[in-house]
Design a protein around this motif. Structure first.
Motif, PDB file in Angstrom:
ATOM      1  N   PRO A   1       0.674  -1.461   0.008  1.00  0.00           N
ATOM      2  CA  PRO A   1       0.106   0.110  -0.024  1.00  0.00           C
ATOM      3  C   PRO A   1       0.789   1.494  -0.133  1.00  0.00           C
ATOM      4  CG  PRO A   1      -0.898  -1.579   1.739  1.00  0.00           C
ATOM      5  CD  PRO A   1       0.273  -2.141   0.992  1.00  0.00           C
ATOM      6  N   SER A   2       2.096   1.187   0.035  1.00  0.00           N
ATOM      7  CA  SER A   2       3.033   2.469  -0.032  1.00  0.00           C
ATOM      8  C   SER A   2       3.287   2.905  -1.151  1.00  0.00           C
ATOM      9  CB  SER A   2       4.200   2.154   0.798  1.00  0.00           C
ATOM     10  OG  SER A   2       5.107   1.281   0.023  1.00  0.00           O
ATOM     11  N   ALA A   3       2.938   2.367  -2.377  1.00  0.00           N
ATOM     12  CA  ALA A   3       3.234   2.551  -3.560  1.00  0.00           C
ATOM     13  C   ALA A   3       2.503   2.267  -4.655  1.00  0.00           C
ATOM     14  CB  ALA A   3       4.712   2.482  -4.046  1.00  0.00           C
ATOM     15  N   PHE A   4       2.341   3.043  -5.949  1.00  0.00           N
ATOM     16  CA  PHE A   4       1.888   2.666  -7.182  1.00  0.00           C
ATOM     17  C   PHE A   4       2.782   1.764  -7.725  1.00  0.00           C
ATOM     18  CE2 PHE A   4      -0.866   6.186  -6.451  1.00  0.00           C
ATOM     19  CZ  PHE A   4      -2.084   5.891  -6.856  1.00  0.00           C
ATOM     20  N   THR A   5       2.511   0.823  -8.823  1.00  0.00           N
ATOM     21  CA  THR A   5       3.374   0.146  -9.585  1.00  0.00           C
ATOM     22  C   THR A   5       2.638   0.137 -10.802  1.00  0.00           C
ATOM     23  OG1 THR A   5       2.368  -2.013  -9.478  1.00  0.00           O
ATOM     24  CG2 THR A   5       4.307  -1.638  -7.960  1.00  0.00           C
ATOM     25  N   VAL A   6       3.996   0.334 -11.933  1.00  0.00           N
ATOM     26  CA  VAL A   6       3.233   0.724 -13.437  1.00  0.00           C
ATOM     27  C   VAL A   6       3.756  -0.451 -14.080  1.00  0.00           C
ATOM     28  CG1 VAL A   6       3.400   1.903 -15.328  1.00  0.00           C
ATOM     29  CG2 VAL A   6       3.651   2.899 -13.003  1.00  0.00           C
ATOM     30  N   VAL A   7       2.881  -1.084 -15.138  1.00  0.00           N
ATOM     31  CA  VAL A   7       3.394  -1.969 -15.911  1.00  0.00           C
ATOM     32  C   VAL A   7       2.883  -1.734 -17.363  1.00  0.00           C
ATOM     33  CG1 VAL A   7       3.866  -4.148 -14.427  1.00  0.00           C
ATOM     34  CG2 VAL A   7       1.559  -3.582 -15.670  1.00  0.00           C
ATOM     35  N   ASP A   8       3.497  -2.142 -18.613  1.00  0.00           N
ATOM     36  CA  ASP A   8       2.855  -1.946 -20.055  1.00  0.00           C
ATOM     37  C   ASP A   8       2.148  -3.486 -20.230  1.00  0.00           C
ATOM     38  OD1 ASP A   8       2.360  -1.396 -22.624  1.00  0.00           O
ATOM     39  OD2 ASP A   8       4.323  -0.765 -22.845  1.00  0.00           O
ATOM     40  N   THR A   9       0.736  -3.269 -20.630  1.00  0.00           N
ATOM     41  CA  THR A   9       0.168  -4.368 -20.981  1.00  0.00           C
ATOM     42  C   THR A   9       0.418  -4.870 -22.204  1.00  0.00           C
ATOM     43  OG1 THR A   9      -1.701  -3.053 -21.694  1.00  0.00           O
ATOM     44  CG2 THR A   9      -1.890  -3.299 -19.714  1.00  0.00           C
ATOM     45  N   VAL A  10       1.103  -4.357 -23.222  1.00  0.00           N
ATOM     46  CA  VAL A  10       1.455  -4.889 -24.145  1.00  0.00           C
ATOM     47  C   VAL A  10       3.120  -5.596 -24.218  1.00  0.00           C
ATOM     48  CG1 VAL A  10       0.089  -3.659 -25.538  1.00  0.00           C
ATOM     49  CG2 VAL A  10       2.204  -2.784 -25.304  1.00  0.00           C
ATOM     50  N   ARG A  11       3.389  -5.658 -23.033  1.00  0.00           N
ATOM     51  CA  ARG A  11       4.596  -6.462 -22.837  1.00  0.00           C
ATOM     52  C   ARG A  11       4.354  -7.362 -21.608  1.00  0.00           C
ATOM     53  NH1 ARG A  11       9.529  -1.921 -23.040  1.00  0.00           N
ATOM     54  NH2 ARG A  11       8.520  -0.310 -24.198  1.00  0.00           N
ATOM     55  N   PRO A  12       5.084  -8.579 -21.716  1.00  0.00           N
ATOM     56  CA  PRO A  12       5.023  -9.477 -20.689  1.00  0.00           C
ATOM     57  C   PRO A  12       5.184  -9.107 -19.344  1.00  0.00           C
ATOM     58  CG  PRO A  12       6.119 -10.322 -22.373  1.00  0.00           C
ATOM     59  CD  PRO A  12       6.227  -8.905 -22.844  1.00  0.00           C
ATOM     60  N   HIS A  13       4.421  -9.512 -18.491  1.00  0.00           N
ATOM     61  CA  HIS A  13       4.664  -9.154 -17.003  1.00  0.00           C
ATOM     62  C   HIS A  13       3.956 -10.150 -16.150  1.00  0.00           C
ATOM     63  CE1 HIS A  13       0.686  -7.105 -18.266  1.00  0.00           C
ATOM     64  NE2 HIS A  13       0.295  -7.491 -16.918  1.00  0.00           N
ATOM     65  N   GLY A  14       4.092  -9.928 -14.933  1.00  0.00           N
ATOM     66  CA  GLY A  14       3.256 -10.878 -13.728  1.00  0.00           C
ATOM     67  C   GLY A  14       3.492 -10.155 -12.640  1.00  0.00           C
ATOM     68  N   SER A  15       2.494 -10.688 -11.673  1.00  0.00           N
ATOM     69  CA  SER A  15       2.169 -10.318 -10.421  1.00  0.00           C
ATOM     70  C   SER A  15       1.555 -11.205  -9.378  1.00  0.00           C
ATOM     71  CB  SER A  15       1.490  -8.825 -10.036  1.00  0.00           C
ATOM     72  OG  SER A  15       0.200  -9.407 -10.617  1.00  0.00           O
ATOM     73  N   ARG A  16       2.116 -11.226  -8.071  1.00  0.00           N
ATOM     74  CA  ARG A  16       1.725 -12.244  -6.978  1.00  0.00           C
ATOM     75  C   ARG A  16       1.231 -11.208  -5.876  1.00  0.00           C
ATOM     76  NH1 ARG A  16       6.692 -14.262  -8.016  1.00  0.00           N
ATOM     77  NH2 ARG A  16       7.478 -13.814  -6.036  1.00  0.00           N
ATOM     78  N   LEU A  17       0.149 -11.675  -5.361  1.00  0.00           N
ATOM     79  CA  LEU A  17      -0.248 -10.823  -4.248  1.00  0.00           C
ATOM     80  C   LEU A  17      -0.873 -11.950  -3.077  1.00  0.00           C
ATOM     81  CD1 LEU A  17      -0.447  -7.783  -3.635  1.00  0.00           C
ATOM     82  CD2 LEU A  17      -2.759  -7.478  -4.182  1.00  0.00           C
ATOM     83  N   ARG A  18      -0.453 -11.585  -1.707  1.00  0.00           N
ATOM     84  CA  ARG A  18      -0.918 -12.501  -0.648  1.00  0.00           C
ATOM     85  C   ARG A  18      -1.587 -11.655   0.377  1.00  0.00           C
ATOM     86  NH1 ARG A  18       2.899 -11.222   3.039  1.00  0.00           N
ATOM     87  NH2 ARG A  18       5.029 -10.949   2.336  1.00  0.00           N
ATOM     88  N   ALA A  19      -2.165 -12.141   1.312  1.00  0.00           N
ATOM     89  CA  ALA A  19      -2.786 -11.304   2.266  1.00  0.00           C
ATOM     90  C   ALA A  19      -1.834 -11.122   3.634  1.00  0.00           C
ATOM     91  CB  ALA A  19      -3.782 -12.060   2.953  1.00  0.00           C
ATOM     92  N   ASP A  20      -2.169 -10.135   3.952  1.00  0.00           N
ATOM     93  CA  ASP A  20      -1.381  -9.554   5.210  1.00  0.00           C
ATOM     94  C   ASP A  20      -1.756 -10.405   6.362  1.00  0.00           C
ATOM     95  OD1 ASP A  20       0.077  -7.558   4.238  1.00  0.00           O
ATOM     96  OD2 ASP A  20      -1.884  -6.143   4.626  1.00  0.00           O
ATOM     97  N   GLY A  21      -0.959 -10.361   7.407  1.00  0.00           N
ATOM     98  CA  GLY A  21      -1.218 -11.384   8.669  1.00  0.00           C
ATOM     99  C   GLY A  21      -1.094 -12.678   8.615  1.00  0.00           C
ATOM    100  N   ALA A  22      -1.739 -13.410   9.573  1.00  0.00           N
ATOM    101  CA  ALA A  22      -1.755 -14.714   9.772  1.00  0.00           C
ATOM    102  C   ALA A  22      -2.873 -15.524   9.090  1.00  0.00           C
ATOM    103  CB  ALA A  22      -1.981 -15.113  11.287  1.00  0.00           C
TER     104      ALA A  22
END
Length: 325
Positions: free
Chosen positions: A101-122
């Motif tokens: 939550p501290s920052a925006f990220t930027v990707v170009d959708t017409v180039r390969p990219h990926g992301s992973r997101l997990r929950a905070d806490g236990a």
């Protein structure tokens, strides 16, 4: 605004529906999750014209957009993402940046990219939430080769232009009902100018932006400053001008043609805050004059006149109306 919730579907259909929704509202991608058997997720998407805003709530997942998924007919878009909860990583062009939550990220959708997101806490299965913006390449007045330096890089969302952008976008998606249809092009223009300002600031090329874009950014900074200092009795157009290293004349010119003035922003902001405080049962112990003072009005008589002029009744009557529901 379009709202979707997979909870209305049978559990077996939810994940496939979500993948299709992402493809239609954003881009085609492979999505993997440990929670596909019962993928409870929701989305709110708002089309502003040039920009498309989205708030996505979903179980932890991994998203991959490979080269073979990208077609020459695909729309050329930049994808800005700001996690509202959860943490992870985003990758593009052999770069990796944290998602939090501290920052925006930027990707170009017409180039390969990926992301992973997990929950905070236990609780690993807890839902995560992300604010996204899709921006056409052609809409940003920043050279593409310079923007490429920001792919999979963080744009601070708690300071500078990034903080103004985050606050502005969150207000729109949280309360779209507050805006009329006629407001949409104006919101689109402001959001686009703030995005351009945040990205250009990160690249240190703000001076290369069009004058109108820089003016919008300064105007939003001034309005944000006013909101933060409404309770200061000394807040005035002169104080605002000094805080932004502007002459009073330049400050007034900044708001020409907008339908308001800095003095109007201060007065309206204080009155709106006073109206909320007067209606708050937790503040019933305070007198009307004390509420006015809390909101920057030093003279009770002036507060009462200004409030009646704005709302049609006195502060005391407003408090009584609120108490009656």
């Amino acid at each position: 605004m379009t709202s979707v919730d997979t909870a209305w579907l049978p559990p077996a259909d939810r994940f496939d529906f979500w993948q299709d929704l992402v493809a239609r509202q954003s881009t085609t991608a492979t999505i993997r999750s440990a929670y596909t058997d019962d993928f409870t997720a929701s989305a709110r998407v708002l089309d502003l014209g040039t920009l498309r805003l989205g708030v996505w709530r979903y179980p932890p997942l991994e998203l991959i957009r490979s080269a073979r998924m990208i077609d020459s007919a695909d729309p050329e878009l930049y994808h800005l993402a700001l996690p509202l909860s959860g943490r992870g990583v985003v990758t593009q062009q052999r770069r990796e940046a944290p998602l939090d939550p501290s920052a925006f990220t930027v990707v170009d959708t017409v180039r390969p990219h990926g992301s992973r997101l997990r929950a905070d806490g236990a609780t690993p299965s807890a839902a995560v939430e992300t604010l996204t913006v899709l921006v056409p390449h052609r809409a940003l007045p920043v050279a593409p080769h310079r923007l490429a330096e920001l792919f999979a890089a963080g744009i601070p969302a708690r300071t500078g232009m990034g903080a103004l952008l985050a606050a502005f976008l969150r207000r729109i998606v949280a309360h779209p009902e507050q805006y009329a249809t006629a407001d949409v092009p104006h919101l689109d223009r402001i959001a686009l100018d703030l995005i351009a300002g945040a990205l250009a600031g990160r690249l240190d090329v703000t001076r290369e932006l069009p004058v109108d874009t820089r003016i919008t950014g300064l105007r939003v900074r001034v309005a944000a400053f006013v909101r933060r200092h409404l309770t200061d009795p000394g807040l005035s157009p002169a104080a605002v001008a000094a805080a932004h290293h502007l002459s009073l004349r330049s400050l007034h010119r900044l708001f020409e043609g907008t339908g308001t003035t800095v003095g109007g922003l201060i007065r309206a902001g204080r009155l709106e805050r006073a109206a909320r405080d007067l209606a708050d049962p937790a503040l019933r112990r305070l007198t009307v004059a004390q509420i006015g003072a809390r909101c920057g009005f030093t003279h009770p008589a002036h507060f009462s006149r200004a409030f009646r002029s704005a709302y049609g009744w006195s502060p005391g009557e407003h408090r009584q109306r609120a108490a009656r529901g």
